[in-house]
Design an enzyme around this catalytic site. Structure first.
Site, short mmCIF file in Angstrom:
data_model
loop_
_atom_site.label_atom_id
_atom_site.label_comp_id
_atom_site.label_asym_id
_atom_site.label_seq_id
_atom_site.Cartn_x
_atom_site.Cartn_y
_atom_site.Cartn_z
N TYR A 139 -3.94 1.34 15.85
CA TYR A 139 -2.67 1.33 16.60
C TYR A 139 -2.85 1.04 18.08
O TYR A 139 -2.04 0.38 18.69
CB TYR A 139 -1.94 2.66 16.43
CG TYR A 139 -1.40 2.86 15.05
CD1 TYR A 139 -0.14 2.37 14.71
CD2 TYR A 139 -2.14 3.50 14.06
CE1 TYR A 139 0.37 2.52 13.43
CE2 TYR A 139 -1.64 3.65 12.77
CZ TYR A 139 -0.39 3.16 12.46
OH TYR A 139 0.11 3.29 11.20
N ARG A 189 0.85 -1.20 0.00
CA ARG A 189 0.00 0.00 0.00
C ARG A 189 0.89 1.25 0.00
O ARG A 189 1.74 1.38 0.87
CB ARG A 189 -0.89 0.01 1.24
CG ARG A 189 -1.67 1.29 1.42
CD ARG A 189 -2.56 1.31 2.67
NE ARG A 189 -3.23 2.59 2.74
CZ ARG A 189 -3.19 3.41 3.79
NH1 ARG A 189 -2.57 3.07 4.90
NH2 ARG A 189 -3.80 4.58 3.75
N GLU A 239 -7.45 8.48 6.61
CA GLU A 239 -7.74 9.10 7.90
C GLU A 239 -8.29 10.53 7.83
O GLU A 239 -7.65 11.48 8.27
CB GLU A 239 -6.48 9.09 8.78
CG GLU A 239 -5.94 7.69 9.01
CD GLU A 239 -4.76 7.64 9.99
OE1 GLU A 239 -4.19 8.69 10.30
OE2 GLU A 239 -4.43 6.53 10.43
N GLU A 276 -3.33 -0.18 8.15
CA GLU A 276 -2.14 0.18 8.93
C GLU A 276 -2.24 -0.44 10.31
O GLU A 276 -3.31 -0.41 10.94
CB GLU A 276 -2.02 1.70 9.14
CG GLU A 276 -1.63 2.48 7.91
CD GLU A 276 -1.51 3.97 8.18
OE1 GLU A 276 -1.23 4.38 9.33
OE2 GLU A 276 -1.71 4.74 7.22
N ASN A 316 -7.17 1.65 10.03
CA ASN A 316 -5.86 1.91 10.60
C ASN A 316 -6.02 1.82 12.11
O ASN A 316 -6.78 2.58 12.71
CB ASN A 316 -5.36 3.31 10.23
CG ASN A 316 -5.08 3.47 8.75
OD1 ASN A 316 -5.22 2.51 7.98
ND2 ASN A 316 -4.69 4.65 8.34
N HIS A 324 -3.05 10.97 1.03
CA HIS A 324 -2.51 10.75 2.37
C HIS A 324 -1.93 12.09 2.85
O HIS A 324 -0.72 12.22 3.03
CB HIS A 324 -1.47 9.63 2.35
CG HIS A 324 -1.18 9.00 3.70
ND1 HIS A 324 -1.30 7.65 3.95
CD2 HIS A 324 -0.78 9.54 4.87
CE1 HIS A 324 -0.97 7.38 5.21
NE2 HIS A 324 -0.64 8.52 5.80
C1 GBH Z 1 -1.12 6.97 10.90
O1 GBH Z 1 -1.89 7.85 11.65
C2 GBH Z 1 -0.76 7.63 9.62
O2 GBH Z 1 -1.64 7.26 8.60
C3 GBH Z 1 0.67 7.37 9.20
O3 GBH Z 1 1.00 8.22 8.17
C4 GBH Z 1 1.58 7.49 10.40
O4 GBH Z 1 2.92 7.41 10.08
C5 GBH Z 1 1.20 6.41 11.36
O5 GBH Z 1 -0.12 6.59 11.76
C6 GBH Z 1 2.03 6.34 12.64
O6 GBH Z 1 1.76 7.43 13.46
O7 GBH Z 1 -1.13 14.18 19.49
O8 GBH Z 1 0.99 13.18 20.01
O9 GBH Z 1 -1.05 12.29 20.96
C7 GBH Z 1 -2.21 7.42 12.94
C8 GBH Z 1 -2.97 8.49 13.64
C9 GBH Z 1 -1.28 9.58 14.90
C10 GBH Z 1 -3.49 9.30 15.73
C11 GBH Z 1 -0.81 9.98 16.27
C12 GBH Z 1 -3.02 9.66 17.10
C13 GBH Z 1 -1.55 10.92 18.41
C14 GBH Z 1 -0.48 11.95 18.41
N1 GBH Z 1 -2.45 8.75 14.94
N2 GBH Z 1 -1.90 10.52 17.04
S1 GBH Z 1 -0.43 12.96 19.81
#
Ligand code: GBH
Length: 484
Positions: free
Chosen positions: A317, A80, A173, A385, A315, A126
């Site tokens: 995490y 992707r 996102e 993701e 996505n 993106h």
């Molecule tokens: C993804 O977003 C993205 O699509 C990708 O590009 C990115 O590299 C990957 O995650 C890893 O981060 O304000 O410090 O608490 C994930 C979305 C990003 C949502 C971080 C929550 C918290 C940051 N997330 N965010 S903070």
């Protein structure tokens, strides 16, 4: 632990790795590429990205063959990646010139993947809006103009790449685009009324307008694909939504249980209800935001009904706890008036800490999330993701970073959650992409935070596979064969 069979993955399960254009390509001045809002954000206010920018990044633009060799070595079935809109249409708009250099770069990428037997999954957007559109009419702040320009861009991509690309993701996102770009201002274009680094923005209204633009832009691209491309090209199209899973902070308190649900509605329902169900925004959002949340007209609802997607790109995490607030929400609230915590009332952590403060490993929540989303939206889910940085990895040498046992365990536990969601919760999950193929520009965190299964040395641009890359290959191959 489930039975052995519960850990196998269904035949045809797609798997591989994901990246995004601005995070890896570099070569921002090559081939007539126009600037995007991320070029401006990094260069005009470097303190917002820890001084980092995507000028060189991983230099994937010049090193994609080497990177695709890695994909082959890692056994990836699919890959992707995203297209840089301003590489293809430098000024971005529907009457602006197309860059044949940009088109041919992506043709080379696609052809190289296919020659290796790797299926391309292409994200149209993106986060890297052409700066030209931001300057011309405020970009996503203009609901009418932005959807016309996005449709034209999407059509061009279907026309030029759709003979070979059969898997499309319209947007990555939209929640992050709206909230980080126009509420907290930590992402481009950095508009905010609650961030002292932002000079412009109106957090009470802008994120909700931008959200509507994104929903309708997505829908127009899907409708265009259905009408003019799907019949001859026969591909699939969907969208990638982020959103943590939320558990109540106090599971015995009805108000916290409602807070967790509300938080997920503000994160996912905001986009998924209109897009997957052709319904209005969740009722709790209308209730809290009132007239600040734009309405959909009858013809917009008709478009939403027409634009049926093929899959839900997820996505995922991490997870958090949600605690209700007793104070009324501020006009700048975008989370449904909840507190978000990593420990519950009893002090139990939502998961093990990783190498970045916002991410704790919570595979059990992932399984619940998959089941909840599938049973609500009823489309096959592709995990577009999932991944993590290891604790302390930002400070490690290469030789330390490649011994990434934390990542190996994270990926395995999350793959187990996928298997269990399929076999025990009857969710349809059809593919999985680990984030990311290689360490890359982690947006406002710069280059310190490393999500890759490949180590990138940013001085020499040398790539070194981490242990997780091959461990992941072995894991997926054994799960695909029903072995545990
Ligand atoms: C993804 O977003 C993205 O699509 C990708 O590009 C990115 O590299 C990957 O995650 C890893 O981060 O304000 O410090 O608490 C994930 C979305 C990003 C949502 C971080 C929550 C918290 C940051 N997330 N965010 S903070």
């Amino acid at each position: 632990m489930g039975s052995a069979a519960s850990f196998s993955l269904p035949p045809g399960f797609e798997w591989g790795f994901a990246t995004a254009a601005y995070q890896i390509e570099g070569a921002t001045e090559v081939g007539g590429r126009g600037k995007s809002i991320w070029d401006s954000f990094c260069h005009l206010q470097p303190t917002r990205t820890k001084g980092a920018n995507g000028d060189i990044a991983c230099d994937h633009y010049h090193r994609y063959e080497e990177d695709f060799d890695l994909l082959s070595q890692y056994g990836a079935k699919a890959y992707r990646f995203s297209l840089s809109w301003s590489r293809i249409i430098p000024q971005g708009g529907r009457h602006d010139a197309v860059s044949e250099d940009g088109i041919s770069f992506y043709n080379r990428l696609i052809d190289s993947l296919l020659a290796r037997g790797i299926t391309p999954w292409v994200t149209l957007y993106h986060w890297d809006l052409p700066q030209g559109l931001h300057d011309r009419y405020g970009g996503w702040l203009d609901v009418e103009e932005s959807q016309k320009d996005f449709e034209r861009y999407a059509r061009l991509c279907f026309e030029r790449f759709g003979d070979r690309v059969k898997n499309w993701i319209t947007l990555n996102e939209p929640w992050i685009v709206s909230i980080f770009g126009y509420a907290t201002g930590v992402n481009a274009p950095g508009r905010s009324s609650i961030n002292e680094m932002s000079a412009e923005g109106d957090t009470a209204t802008e994120p909700w307008i931008v959200g509507k633009s994104l929903i309708l832009s997505h829908a127009r691209a899907v409708a265009a694909y259905d009408k003019d491309f799907r019949p001859s090209q026969g591909g699939k199209i969907g969208i990638s939504l982020n959103g943590d899973y939320y558990e109540p902070w106090d599971g015995s308190d009805e108000r916290d249980r409602a807070a967790a649900e509300r938080r997920m509605e503000f994160h996912i329902g905001w986009f998924a209800d209109p897009i997957f169900l052709a319904k209005d925004y969740p009722a709790c959002m209308r209730e809290q935001l009132g007239e600040r949340l734009p309405m959909f007209s009858a013809s917009e609802f008709a478009l939403l009904r027409e634009a049926q997607v093929d899959f839900y790109g997820m996505n995922y995490y991490t997870a958090q706890y949600a605690r209700h607030r007793t104070q009324p929400p501020s006009v700048h609230d975008f989370v449904g008036n909840v507190d978000e915590l990593q420990e519950n009332k009893e002090g139990v952590s939502i998961g093990e800490e990783s190498g970045v403060h916002w991410l704790r490993s919570s595979p059990d929540s992932f399984r619940k999330h998959l089941a909840r989303i599938y049973h609500r939206y009823r489309k096959p889910i592709y995990i577009t993701e999932n991944g993590c940085p290891c604790p302390g990895e930002d400070k490690m040498t290469r030789d330390e970073s490649v011994k990434d046992t934390y990542r190996i365990r994270y990926l395995e536990e999350h793959i187990n959650a996928v298997s269990q969601a399929i076999t025990e919760d009857a969710a349809v999950v059809s593919g999985y992409f680990a984030w990311s193929l290689l360490d890359n520009l982690e947006w406002s965190d710069g280059y310190g935070v490393r999500f890759g299964v490949t180590y990138t040395d940013y001085d020499t641009l040398e790539r070194t596979p981490k242990m997780s890359a091959l461990a992941f290959k072995r894991l997926l191959e054994s799960r695909m064969h029903g072995k545990v």
